[in-house]
Design a protein around this motif. Structure first.
Motif, mmCIF file in Angstrom:
data_model
loop_
_atom_site.group_PDB
_atom_site.id
_atom_site.type_symbol
_atom_site.label_atom_id
_atom_site.label_comp_id
_atom_site.label_asym_id
_atom_site.label_seq_id
_atom_site.Cartn_x
_atom_site.Cartn_y
_atom_site.Cartn_z
ATOM 1 N N TYR A 16 0.814 -1.207 0.000
ATOM 2 C CA TYR A 16 0.000 0.000 0.000
ATOM 3 C C TYR A 16 0.851 1.262 0.000
ATOM 4 C CZ TYR A 16 -3.602 -3.331 1.227
ATOM 5 O OH TYR A 16 -4.451 -4.396 1.229
ATOM 6 N N TYR A 17 2.174 1.104 0.058
ATOM 7 C CA TYR A 17 3.009 2.293 0.042
ATOM 8 C C TYR A 17 3.740 2.477 -1.284
ATOM 9 C CZ TYR A 17 6.331 -1.247 1.786
ATOM 10 O OH TYR A 17 7.074 -2.374 1.978
ATOM 11 N N VAL A 18 3.248 1.845 -2.356
ATOM 12 C CA VAL A 18 3.780 2.104 -3.696
ATOM 13 C C VAL A 18 3.166 3.399 -4.217
ATOM 14 C CG1 VAL A 18 3.900 1.259 -6.058
ATOM 15 C CG2 VAL A 18 4.171 -0.337 -4.158
ATOM 16 N N SER A 19 3.998 4.287 -4.747
ATOM 17 C CA SER A 19 3.533 5.627 -5.111
ATOM 18 C C SER A 19 3.012 5.733 -6.540
ATOM 19 C CB SER A 19 4.663 6.651 -4.924
ATOM 20 O OG SER A 19 5.091 6.677 -3.590
ATOM 21 N N HIS A 20 3.259 4.732 -7.394
ATOM 22 C CA HIS A 20 2.773 4.719 -8.776
ATOM 23 C C HIS A 20 2.981 6.061 -9.482
ATOM 24 C CE1 HIS A 20 1.090 0.826 -7.937
ATOM 25 N NE2 HIS A 20 0.261 1.293 -7.046
ATOM 26 N N PRO A 21 4.220 6.468 -9.688
ATOM 27 C CA PRO A 21 4.458 7.800 -10.246
ATOM 28 C C PRO A 21 4.238 7.890 -11.754
ATOM 29 C CG PRO A 21 6.528 6.663 -9.931
ATOM 30 C CD PRO A 21 5.470 5.760 -9.364
ATOM 31 N N TRP A 22 4.029 9.114 -12.201
ATOM 32 C CA TRP A 22 4.046 9.476 -13.606
ATOM 33 C C TRP A 22 5.205 10.439 -13.817
ATOM 34 C CZ3 TRP A 22 0.705 8.017 -17.596
ATOM 35 C CH2 TRP A 22 -0.436 7.281 -17.222
ATOM 36 N N ALA A 23 5.924 10.287 -14.913
ATOM 37 C CA ALA A 23 7.002 11.208 -15.254
ATOM 38 C C ALA A 23 6.852 11.611 -16.720
ATOM 39 C CB ALA A 23 8.364 10.564 -15.024
ATOM 40 N N ILE A 24 6.822 12.912 -16.969
ATOM 41 C CA ILE A 24 6.626 13.435 -18.325
ATOM 42 C C ILE A 24 7.621 14.563 -18.557
ATOM 43 C CG2 ILE A 24 5.010 14.508 -19.946
ATOM 44 C CD1 ILE A 24 2.737 13.339 -18.203
ATOM 45 N N GLY A 25 8.374 14.484 -19.618
ATOM 46 C CA GLY A 25 9.320 15.534 -19.961
ATOM 47 C C GLY A 25 9.009 16.116 -21.328
ATOM 48 N N VAL A 26 9.040 17.434 -21.428
ATOM 49 C CA VAL A 26 8.767 18.119 -22.695
ATOM 50 C C VAL A 26 9.878 19.141 -22.946
ATOM 51 C CG1 VAL A 26 7.143 19.541 -24.005
ATOM 52 C CG2 VAL A 26 6.277 17.845 -22.371
ATOM 53 N N CYS A 62 -2.068 12.415 4.643
ATOM 54 C CA CYS A 62 -1.112 11.713 3.774
ATOM 55 C C CYS A 62 -1.217 10.197 3.876
ATOM 56 C CB CYS A 62 0.307 12.140 4.102
ATOM 57 S SG CYS A 62 0.699 13.839 3.649
ATOM 58 N N ILE A 63 -1.398 9.677 5.089
ATOM 59 C CA ILE A 63 -1.426 8.226 5.272
ATOM 60 C C ILE A 63 -2.527 7.825 6.253
ATOM 61 C CG2 ILE A 63 1.068 8.080 4.862
ATOM 62 C CD1 ILE A 63 1.385 7.449 7.878
ATOM 63 N N LEU A 64 -2.851 6.541 6.215
ATOM 64 C CA LEU A 64 -3.686 5.907 7.232
ATOM 65 C C LEU A 64 -2.846 4.860 7.941
ATOM 66 C CD1 LEU A 64 -7.000 5.222 5.246
ATOM 67 C CD2 LEU A 64 -6.409 7.228 6.628
ATOM 68 N N ASP A 65 -3.164 4.601 9.211
ATOM 69 C CA ASP A 65 -2.462 3.537 9.915
ATOM 70 C C ASP A 65 -3.110 2.196 9.605
ATOM 71 O OD1 ASP A 65 -4.743 3.269 11.496
ATOM 72 O OD2 ASP A 65 -3.871 4.318 13.218
ATOM 73 N N ARG A 66 -2.649 1.141 10.227
ATOM 74 C CA ARG A 66 -3.126 -0.212 9.932
ATOM 75 C C ARG A 66 -4.598 -0.403 10.256
ATOM 76 N NH1 ARG A 66 0.400 -4.041 13.593
ATOM 77 N NH2 ARG A 66 -0.825 -5.580 12.446
ATOM 78 N N HIS A 67 -5.159 0.485 11.078
ATOM 79 C CA HIS A 67 -6.571 0.393 11.441
ATOM 80 C C HIS A 67 -7.451 1.283 10.565
ATOM 81 C CE1 HIS A 67 -5.207 -1.836 14.922
ATOM 82 N NE2 HIS A 67 -4.433 -0.832 15.271
ATOM 83 N N GLY A 68 -6.851 1.957 9.585
ATOM 84 C CA GLY A 68 -7.615 2.834 8.704
ATOM 85 C C GLY A 68 -7.854 4.214 9.264
ATOM 86 N N ALA A 69 -7.139 4.569 10.330
ATOM 87 C CA ALA A 69 -7.292 5.890 10.937
ATOM 88 C C ALA A 69 -6.207 6.827 10.400
ATOM 89 C CB ALA A 69 -7.176 5.787 12.453
ATOM 90 N N PRO A 70 -6.535 8.120 10.218
ATOM 91 C CA PRO A 70 -5.510 9.076 9.770
ATOM 92 C C PRO A 70 -4.353 9.121 10.748
ATOM 93 C CG PRO A 70 -7.711 10.038 9.640
ATOM 94 C CD PRO A 70 -7.858 8.747 10.380
ATOM 95 N N SER A 71 -3.145 9.285 10.217
ATOM 96 C CA SER A 71 -1.952 9.310 11.055
ATOM 97 C C SER A 71 -0.937 10.288 10.480
ATOM 98 C CB SER A 71 -1.325 7.916 11.139
ATOM 99 O OG SER A 71 -0.090 7.961 11.832
ATOM 100 N N ASP A 72 -0.129 10.858 11.374
ATOM 101 C CA ASP A 72 0.993 11.688 10.923
ATOM 102 C C ASP A 72 2.318 11.073 11.335
ATOM 103 O OD1 ASP A 72 1.041 12.110 13.639
ATOM 104 O OD2 ASP A 72 0.943 14.302 13.534
ATOM 105 N N VAL A 73 2.293 9.803 11.746
ATOM 106 C CA VAL A 73 3.492 9.094 12.182
ATOM 107 C C VAL A 73 4.050 8.299 11.001
ATOM 108 C CG1 VAL A 73 4.452 7.392 13.775
ATOM 109 C CG2 VAL A 73 2.593 8.908 14.513
ATOM 110 N N PRO A 74 5.227 8.642 10.472
ATOM 111 C CA PRO A 74 5.756 7.952 9.290
ATOM 112 C C PRO A 74 5.811 6.442 9.441
ATOM 113 C CG PRO A 74 7.055 9.907 9.747
ATOM 114 C CD PRO A 74 6.117 9.741 10.911
ATOM 115 N N GLY A 75 6.220 5.962 10.626
ATOM 116 C CA GLY A 75 6.358 4.526 10.825
ATOM 117 C C GLY A 75 5.064 3.758 10.671
ATOM 118 N N ASP A 76 3.927 4.433 10.831
ATOM 119 C CA ASP A 76 2.642 3.745 10.686
ATOM 120 C C ASP A 76 2.430 3.244 9.265
ATOM 121 O OD1 ASP A 76 1.962 4.031 13.309
ATOM 122 O OD2 ASP A 76 0.655 5.763 13.021
#
Length: 214
Positions: A16-26, A62-76
């Motif tokens: 669940y922590y894969v960011s799936h980025p897009w990169a476009i250069g012009v 930015c993230i949810l913890d393992r219980h689906g609650a909002p969190s600001d702790v990176p380790g979660d």
């Protein structure tokens, strides 16, 4: 990282922590090219790892913890949590769609995996990178396109910025400025990261360069 119009879904056995980025250069005439490189999550996983190394909290939403609650702790995030899709509660379905599109297009690299066994169950995990290169000459005049692109980007930078912002930047400019600054002053490294590098260096008998710790 999964989401939808009706809330967050957690039904896939995926990272669940894969960011799936897009990169476009012009490319553009007379200026730096536009280089857009961004995650389809509200925050890239690398930024979460950086905050964790610095001992800093994450911005809200930015993230949810393992219980689906909002969190600001990176380790979660790494303890069963997940990144939230770009757009948040208002337009998260857009980031969710972009994330799935990035994953499926990148997954073309895996299209031959298991193709020899038609009875094998479908694998819900997919990864890869898709690179497309478009030649402006196939559409018209290359030099003219570069001039038009440069004019568009120049016009964007002339837009009046909001109060407190010096000027409007084009995607790729902050990274170019940071690269130039790093060449002049070096790369600041969080203490936790440097300790990990020291352990790896000791393990493989590698001499580390001179450094400064952030």
């Amino acid at each position: 990282m999964l989401g939808g119009r009706h809330g967050i879904q957690r039904e896939w056995h995926a990272q669940y922590y894969v960011s799936h980025p897009w990169a476009i250069g012009v490319p553009a005439a007379g200026r730096l090219p536009m280089v857009y490189d961004a995650a389809t999550s509200t925050i890239a996983e690398g930024k979460v790892r950086q905050a964790q190394a610095k001992g800093l909290p994450l911005p809200p939403g930015c993230i949810l913890d393992r219980h689906g609650a909002p969190s600001d702790v990176p380790g979660d995030l790494y303890d069963g949590g997940m990144l939230l899709p770009l757009g948040g509660s208002v337009a998260g379905h857009k980031g969710y769609g972009f994330a799935l599109a990035a994953a499926l297009l990148g997954g073309l690299a895996m299209s031959a995996d298991g193709a020899q066994d038609p009875d094998a169950p479908a694998n819900p995990n997919i990864s890869g990178v898709l690179v497309l290169v478009l030649d402006p000459a196939a559409f018209g005049n290359t030099a003219h396109f570069a001039e038009r692109a440069g004019a568009v980007l120049d016009a964007a930078t002339r837009v009046t910025p909001v109060p407190g912002v010096e000027r409007v930047l084009i995607p790729g400019e902050p990274e170019a400025q940071a690269r130039s600054e790093r060449h002049r002053t070096g790369i600041p490294v969080p203490e936790l990261v440097w300790r990990e590098l020291e352990q790896l260096a000791a393990q493989f008998a590698v001499e580390l360069p001179e450094h400064r710790v952030e």
